[in-house]
Scaffold this motif. Structure first.
Motif, PDB file in Angstrom:
ATOM      1  N   ILE A 253       8.371   6.594 -18.838  1.00 44.57           N
ATOM      2  CA  ILE A 253       7.937   5.260 -18.420  1.00 44.57           C
ATOM      3  C   ILE A 253       7.471   5.345 -16.973  1.00 44.57           C
ATOM      4  O   ILE A 253       8.187   5.854 -16.110  1.00 44.57           O
ATOM      5  CB  ILE A 253       9.076   4.230 -18.558  1.00 44.57           C
ATOM      6  CG1 ILE A 253       9.515   4.143 -20.021  1.00 44.57           C
ATOM      7  CG2 ILE A 253       8.635   2.856 -18.035  1.00 44.57           C
ATOM      8  CD1 ILE A 253      10.761   3.315 -20.237  1.00 44.57           C
ATOM      9  N   GLY A 254       6.274   4.824 -16.699  1.00 43.34           N
ATOM     10  CA  GLY A 254       5.728   4.849 -15.349  1.00 43.34           C
ATOM     11  C   GLY A 254       6.191   3.645 -14.543  1.00 43.34           C
ATOM     12  O   GLY A 254       6.177   2.518 -15.029  1.00 43.34           O
ATOM     13  N   TYR A 255       6.613   3.906 -13.327  1.00 41.84           N
ATOM     14  CA  TYR A 255       7.040   2.867 -12.392  1.00 41.84           C
ATOM     15  C   TYR A 255       6.272   3.038 -11.094  1.00 41.84           C
ATOM     16  O   TYR A 255       5.808   4.130 -10.794  1.00 41.84           O
ATOM     17  CB  TYR A 255       8.534   2.993 -12.071  1.00 41.84           C
ATOM     18  CG  TYR A 255       9.446   2.813 -13.246  1.00 41.84           C
ATOM     19  CD1 TYR A 255       9.938   1.561 -13.582  1.00 41.84           C
ATOM     20  CD2 TYR A 255       9.829   3.907 -14.013  1.00 41.84           C
ATOM     21  CE1 TYR A 255      10.791   1.400 -14.666  1.00 41.84           C
ATOM     22  CE2 TYR A 255      10.680   3.751 -15.100  1.00 41.84           C
ATOM     23  CZ  TYR A 255      11.154   2.500 -15.418  1.00 41.84           C
ATOM     24  OH  TYR A 255      11.989   2.343 -16.488  1.00 41.84           O
ATOM     25  N   GLN A 256       6.191   1.986 -10.318  1.00 39.93           N
ATOM     26  CA  GLN A 256       5.689   2.057  -8.958  1.00 39.93           C
ATOM     27  C   GLN A 256       6.880   1.906  -8.033  1.00 39.93           C
ATOM     28  O   GLN A 256       7.651   0.957  -8.167  1.00 39.93           O
ATOM     29  CB  GLN A 256       4.669   0.947  -8.683  1.00 39.93           C
ATOM     30  CG  GLN A 256       3.394   1.091  -9.478  1.00 39.93           C
ATOM     31  CD  GLN A 256       2.619   2.330  -9.068  1.00 39.93           C
ATOM     32  OE1 GLN A 256       2.456   2.625  -7.893  1.00 39.93           O
ATOM     33  NE2 GLN A 256       2.148   3.073 -10.055  1.00 39.93           N
ATOM     34  N   GLN A 257       7.048   2.856  -7.128  1.00 38.44           N
ATOM     35  CA  GLN A 257       8.143   2.810  -6.170  1.00 38.44           C
ATOM     36  C   GLN A 257       7.523   2.536  -4.808  1.00 38.44           C
ATOM     37  O   GLN A 257       6.690   3.292  -4.328  1.00 38.44           O
ATOM     38  CB  GLN A 257       8.915   4.119  -6.179  1.00 38.44           C
ATOM     39  CG  GLN A 257      10.269   4.034  -5.513  1.00 38.44           C
ATOM     40  CD  GLN A 257      10.257   4.540  -4.087  1.00 38.44           C
ATOM     41  OE1 GLN A 257       9.569   5.480  -3.761  1.00 38.44           O
ATOM     42  NE2 GLN A 257      11.036   3.904  -3.256  1.00 38.44           N
ATOM     43  N   CYS A 258       7.892   1.398  -4.224  1.00 38.37           N
ATOM     44  CA  CYS A 258       7.317   0.953  -2.950  1.00 38.37           C
ATOM     45  C   CYS A 258       8.462   0.686  -1.991  1.00 38.37           C
ATOM     46  O   CYS A 258       9.246  -0.239  -2.215  1.00 38.37           O
ATOM     47  CB  CYS A 258       6.518  -0.327  -3.149  1.00 38.37           C
ATOM     48  SG  CYS A 258       5.378  -0.285  -4.546  1.00 38.37           S
ATOM     49  N   SER A 259       8.559   1.485  -0.940  1.00 39.73           N
ATOM     50  CA  SER A 259       9.678   1.383   0.001  1.00 39.73           C
ATOM     51  C   SER A 259      10.974   1.407  -0.808  1.00 39.73           C
ATOM     52  O   SER A 259      11.238   2.368  -1.490  1.00 39.73           O
ATOM     53  CB  SER A 259       9.573   0.145   0.865  1.00 39.73           C
ATOM     54  OG  SER A 259       8.409   0.196   1.646  1.00 39.73           O
TER      55      SER A 259
ATOM     56  N   VAL B 205       0.803  -1.233   0.000  1.00 42.82           N
ATOM     57  CA  VAL B 205       0.000   0.000   0.000  1.00 42.82           C
ATOM     58  C   VAL B 205       0.829   1.273   0.000  1.00 42.82           C
ATOM     59  O   VAL B 205       0.304   2.347  -0.263  1.00 42.82           O
ATOM     60  CB  VAL B 205      -0.976   0.020   1.201  1.00 42.82           C
ATOM     61  CG1 VAL B 205      -1.991  -1.092   1.079  1.00 42.82           C
ATOM     62  CG2 VAL B 205      -0.218  -0.064   2.500  1.00 42.82           C
ATOM     63  N   ASP B 206       2.128   1.178   0.265  1.00 46.02           N
ATOM     64  CA  ASP B 206       2.963   2.383   0.386  1.00 46.02           C
ATOM     65  C   ASP B 206       3.640   2.790  -0.918  1.00 46.02           C
ATOM     66  O   ASP B 206       4.716   3.362  -0.898  1.00 46.02           O
ATOM     67  CB  ASP B 206       4.009   2.182   1.476  1.00 46.02           C
ATOM     68  CG  ASP B 206       5.038   1.111   1.116  1.00 46.02           C
ATOM     69  OD1 ASP B 206       4.730   0.258   0.271  1.00 46.02           O
ATOM     70  OD2 ASP B 206       6.141   1.131   1.687  1.00 46.02           O
ATOM     71  N   CYS B 207       3.017   2.540  -2.044  1.00 47.16           N
ATOM     72  CA  CYS B 207       3.640   2.809  -3.356  1.00 47.16           C
ATOM     73  C   CYS B 207       3.249   4.180  -3.893  1.00 47.16           C
ATOM     74  O   CYS B 207       2.181   4.702  -3.588  1.00 47.16           O
ATOM     75  CB  CYS B 207       3.208   1.754  -4.363  1.00 47.16           C
ATOM     76  SG  CYS B 207       3.683   0.094  -3.898  1.00 47.16           S
ATOM     77  N   SER B 208       4.133   4.717  -4.720  1.00 47.44           N
ATOM     78  CA  SER B 208       3.822   5.944  -5.435  1.00 47.44           C
ATOM     79  C   SER B 208       4.284   5.782  -6.880  1.00 47.44           C
ATOM     80  O   SER B 208       5.193   5.020  -7.171  1.00 47.44           O
ATOM     81  CB  SER B 208       4.503   7.152  -4.782  1.00 47.44           C
ATOM     82  OG  SER B 208       5.902   6.983  -4.774  1.00 47.44           O
ATOM     83  N   THR B 209       3.632   6.506  -7.774  1.00 46.10           N
ATOM     84  CA  THR B 209       3.978   6.446  -9.192  1.00 46.10           C
ATOM     85  C   THR B 209       5.100   7.425  -9.481  1.00 46.10           C
ATOM     86  O   THR B 209       5.044   8.580  -9.065  1.00 46.10           O
ATOM     87  CB  THR B 209       2.755   6.789 -10.058  1.00 46.10           C
ATOM     88  OG1 THR B 209       1.720   5.852  -9.765  1.00 46.10           O
ATOM     89  CG2 THR B 209       3.091   6.727 -11.535  1.00 46.10           C
TER      90      THR B 209
END
Length: 59
Positions: A31-37, A21-25
């Protein structure tokens, strides 16, 4: 004894089907990535299902 959760990094190239749940785009070079912790994921669509590929941090 206390209960705890140990988080381990997934191997680069692994596929996951849901993210924490702690992800940000983050968009890098369009290119879109999800960065989580400390983890980075790149979404990939297979039909109407999204999968996330574990990738190195983009530069």
């Amino acid at each position: 004894m206390t209960a705890g959760v140990a988080l381990t990094a997934a191997a680069i190239g692994s596929v996951v089907y849901s993210l924490p749940v702690d992800c940000s785009t983050v968009v890098v070079d369009g290119i879109g990535y999800q960065q989580c912790s400390n983890g980075w994921y790149q979404p990939r669509y297979v039909g109407t299902t999204v999968q996330y590929i574990v990738v190195d941090a983009p530069r």
